[in-house]
Design a protein around this motif. Structure first.
Motif, PDB file in Angstrom:
ATOM      1  N   ILE A 176     -19.184  -6.587  -6.274  1.00 51.44           N
ATOM      2  CA  ILE A 176     -18.060  -7.555  -7.689  1.00 51.44           C
ATOM      3  C   ILE A 176     -16.658  -6.681  -7.575  1.00 51.44           C
ATOM      4  O   ILE A 176     -15.556  -7.495  -7.555  1.00 51.44           O
ATOM      5  CB  ILE A 176     -18.187  -7.730  -9.057  1.00 51.44           C
ATOM      6  N   THR A 177     -16.677  -5.469  -8.059  1.00 48.65           N
ATOM      7  CA  THR A 177     -15.656  -3.698  -7.538  1.00 48.65           C
ATOM      8  C   THR A 177     -15.606  -3.478  -6.444  1.00 48.65           C
ATOM      9  O   THR A 177     -14.144  -3.563  -6.394  1.00 48.65           O
ATOM     10  CB  THR A 177     -14.890  -4.009  -8.966  1.00 48.65           C
ATOM     11  N   ASP A 178     -16.350  -3.099  -6.068  1.00 46.85           N
ATOM     12  CA  ASP A 178     -16.475  -2.804  -4.834  1.00 46.85           C
ATOM     13  C   ASP A 178     -16.414  -2.648  -3.041  1.00 46.85           C
ATOM     14  O   ASP A 178     -16.965  -2.660  -2.451  1.00 46.85           O
ATOM     15  CB  ASP A 178     -18.131  -1.580  -5.509  1.00 46.85           C
ATOM     16  N   THR A 179     -16.241  -4.399  -3.629  1.00 46.13           N
ATOM     17  CA  THR A 179     -15.639  -5.346  -1.934  1.00 46.13           C
ATOM     18  C   THR A 179     -14.445  -4.787  -0.737  1.00 46.13           C
ATOM     19  O   THR A 179     -13.911  -4.271  -2.029  1.00 46.13           O
ATOM     20  CB  THR A 179     -15.761  -7.048  -2.701  1.00 46.13           C
ATOM     21  N   ASP A 180     -14.724  -5.184   0.204  1.00 41.12           N
ATOM     22  CA  ASP A 180     -13.632  -4.701   0.532  1.00 41.12           C
ATOM     23  C   ASP A 180     -12.246  -5.275   0.259  1.00 41.12           C
ATOM     24  O   ASP A 180     -11.381  -3.986   0.205  1.00 41.12           O
ATOM     25  CB  ASP A 180     -13.969  -5.155   2.223  1.00 41.12           C
ATOM     26  N   GLU A 181     -12.157  -6.588   0.051  1.00 41.47           N
ATOM     27  CA  GLU A 181     -11.537  -7.652  -0.229  1.00 41.47           C
ATOM     28  C   GLU A 181     -11.041  -6.316  -1.478  1.00 41.47           C
ATOM     29  O   GLU A 181      -9.552  -6.297  -1.599  1.00 41.47           O
ATOM     30  CB  GLU A 181     -11.731  -8.870  -0.372  1.00 41.47           C
ATOM     31  N   ASN A 182     -11.627  -5.885  -2.813  1.00 43.31           N
ATOM     32  CA  ASN A 182     -10.610  -5.501  -3.901  1.00 43.31           C
ATOM     33  C   ASN A 182     -10.798  -4.619  -3.830  1.00 43.31           C
ATOM     34  O   ASN A 182      -9.359  -3.946  -3.852  1.00 43.31           O
ATOM     35  CB  ASN A 182     -11.807  -5.700  -5.365  1.00 43.31           C
ATOM     36  N   ILE A 183     -10.788  -3.100  -2.805  1.00 43.16           N
ATOM     37  CA  ILE A 183     -10.687  -1.976  -1.840  1.00 43.16           C
ATOM     38  C   ILE A 183      -9.437  -1.628  -1.506  1.00 43.16           C
ATOM     39  O   ILE A 183      -8.344  -1.569  -2.305  1.00 43.16           O
ATOM     40  CB  ILE A 183     -11.526  -1.346  -2.580  1.00 43.16           C
ATOM     41  N   SER A 184      -8.743  -2.784  -0.764  1.00 38.40           N
ATOM     42  CA  SER A 184      -8.037  -3.207  -0.301  1.00 38.40           C
ATOM     43  C   SER A 184      -6.721  -4.124  -1.016  1.00 38.40           C
ATOM     44  O   SER A 184      -6.061  -3.637  -0.600  1.00 38.40           O
ATOM     45  CB  SER A 184      -8.370  -3.689   0.842  1.00 38.40           C
ATOM     46  N   ASN A 185      -6.936  -4.142  -1.573  1.00 32.29           N
ATOM     47  CA  ASN A 185      -6.001  -4.959  -2.556  1.00 32.29           C
ATOM     48  C   ASN A 185      -5.825  -4.075  -3.687  1.00 32.29           C
ATOM     49  O   ASN A 185      -4.489  -3.815  -4.165  1.00 32.29           O
ATOM     50  CB  ASN A 185      -7.060  -5.697  -3.634  1.00 32.29           C
ATOM     51  N   ILE A 186      -6.630  -3.167  -4.392  1.00 37.87           N
ATOM     52  CA  ILE A 186      -6.330  -1.649  -5.076  1.00 37.87           C
ATOM     53  C   ILE A 186      -5.257  -1.589  -4.592  1.00 37.87           C
ATOM     54  O   ILE A 186      -3.967  -0.651  -5.658  1.00 37.87           O
ATOM     55  CB  ILE A 186      -7.361  -1.611  -5.054  1.00 37.87           C
ATOM     56  N   ILE A 187      -6.005  -0.969  -3.476  1.00 34.95           N
ATOM     57  CA  ILE A 187      -4.608   0.765  -2.545  1.00 34.95           C
ATOM     58  C   ILE A 187      -3.503  -0.202  -1.664  1.00 34.95           C
ATOM     59  O   ILE A 187      -2.006   0.224  -1.956  1.00 34.95           O
ATOM     60  CB  ILE A 187      -5.605   0.410  -1.129  1.00 34.95           C
ATOM     61  N   HIS A 188      -3.626  -1.273  -1.745  1.00 30.65           N
ATOM     62  CA  HIS A 188      -2.523  -2.239  -1.328  1.00 30.65           C
ATOM     63  C   HIS A 188      -1.060  -2.189  -2.512  1.00 30.65           C
ATOM     64  O   HIS A 188      -0.126  -2.262  -2.704  1.00 30.65           O
ATOM     65  CB  HIS A 188      -2.531  -4.282  -1.728  1.00 30.65           C
ATOM     66  N   LEU A 189      -2.385  -2.772  -3.836  1.00 28.40           N
ATOM     67  CA  LEU A 189      -1.191  -2.938  -5.473  1.00 28.40           C
ATOM     68  C   LEU A 189      -0.497  -0.826  -5.677  1.00 28.40           C
ATOM     69  O   LEU A 189       0.579  -1.143  -5.574  1.00 28.40           O
ATOM     70  CB  LEU A 189      -1.960  -3.185  -6.670  1.00 28.40           C
ATOM     71  N   LEU A 190      -1.331  -0.362  -5.631  1.00 23.74           N
ATOM     72  CA  LEU A 190      -1.240   0.671  -5.450  1.00 23.74           C
ATOM     73  C   LEU A 190      -0.156   1.432  -4.867  1.00 23.74           C
ATOM     74  O   LEU A 190       0.792   3.003  -4.879  1.00 23.74           O
ATOM     75  CB  LEU A 190      -2.315   2.432  -5.788  1.00 23.74           C
ATOM     76  N   SER A 191       0.188   0.927  -3.552  1.00 20.96           N
ATOM     77  CA  SER A 191       1.381   1.590  -2.454  1.00 20.96           C
ATOM     78  C   SER A 191       3.085   1.128  -2.990  1.00 20.96           C
ATOM     79  O   SER A 191       3.500   2.240  -2.148  1.00 20.96           O
ATOM     80  CB  SER A 191       0.951   1.051  -1.537  1.00 20.96           C
ATOM     81  N   GLY A 192       2.754   0.372  -3.952  1.00 26.11           N
ATOM     82  CA  GLY A 192       3.686  -0.133  -4.848  1.00 26.11           C
ATOM     83  C   GLY A 192       3.898   0.942  -5.944  1.00 26.11           C
ATOM     84  O   GLY A 192       5.049   0.301  -6.729  1.00 26.11           O
TER      85      GLY A 192
END
Ligand code: SF4
Length: 250
Positions: A176-192
């Protein structure tokens, strides 16, 4: 003024620095499938062995003062958690001000969901925010928490823009929250959001299931496997490689 409190836990060590007193506020606007404190979600509940107590500021401050010795010696303090502490904003603000006057370290453990006006009026008072970041894709966020993440992400951006002291907590719920897509979305969001660099990953466990049974609420995650250590460590590596100050566990 009074606040509705579902529980007060002494000697907690995972809700901020040092040894802490954790105060669980009653009421939460989210209803996460993995919630460990489902008794805290309704605005008021007093059944199945769970009780809610009403405290005024003086009474709650009295409970906090009892732990001052341990707090001072360990570099701890008080954590306002829940439920969602921002759902009782005036009481929370008064408690934060009272603690500041007595030099008691404060943490607000939040889902981040509150009206912007409320969030803005409170953000200067805690010494530290523990800010839950669950799912970036809004359709999935709505499915698994019952609400949109639009305001949550806006409030997170506000904390970044004001350079507040924040630890982002990511629950690692398998599939649910540990998917590759969600983790990469979190990192992408935090890069901003360059001022937010501390991450605490929270492995999933199903310990709350018994509470759901007691409350007669279906546990939607029944049967999913508990934490996958290899996978959780892999995710920790991903955050570390992306430059985040990352811890696993809590
Ligand atoms: S935000 Fe926290 S308290 Fe609220 S439902 Fe989700 S896990 Fe439970």
């Amino acid at each position: 003024m009074t606040g509705f409190i579902s529980n007060i836990q002494r000697f907690t060590i995972h809700d901020g620095p040092g040894i802490r007193l954790t105060v669980f506020f009653q009421g939460c606007p989210l209803s996460c499938w993995w919630c460990h404190n489902p008794e805290c979600i309704p605005d008021f509940i007093n059944s199945n062995g769970f009780t809610v107590k009403e405290f005024n500021e003086k009474q709650l401050l009295g409970e906090i003062r009892k732990e001052l010795l341990f707090m001072d010696e360990s570099g701890g303090g008080v954590t306002f958690s829940g439920g969602e502490p921002l759902k009782q904003p005036d009481f929370l603000k008064n408690m934060l001000i009272a603690c500041r006057e007595e030099e008691i370290h404060t943490v607000v453990d939040t889902s981040g969901l509150a009206a912007q006006k409320i969030f803005d009026s409170l953000m200067d008072f805690p010494d530290l925010f523990l800010f839950d970041l669950k799912i970036i894709e809004d359709i999935l966020h709505r499915k698994y928490t019952g609400v949109s993440n639009r305001l949550i992400l806006k409030n997170l951006e506000t904390l970044n823009n004001h350079n507040k002291n924040v630890i982002i907590r990511v629950p690692l719920v398998p599939g649910i929250t540990d998917t590759d897509e969600n983790i990469s979305n979190i990192i992408h969001l935090l890069s901003g959001l360059p001022n937010l660099r501390k991450i605490n990953l929270l492995p999933y466990h199903a310990m709350a299931e018994s509470k759901y049974i007691r409350l007669n609420i279906p546990y939607k995650l029944s049967g999913i496997k508990t934490t996958d250590e290899v996978r959780d460590n892999k995710i920790k590596e991903i955050f570390l490689r992306a430059g985040f100050d990352t811890s696993l566990g809590g």
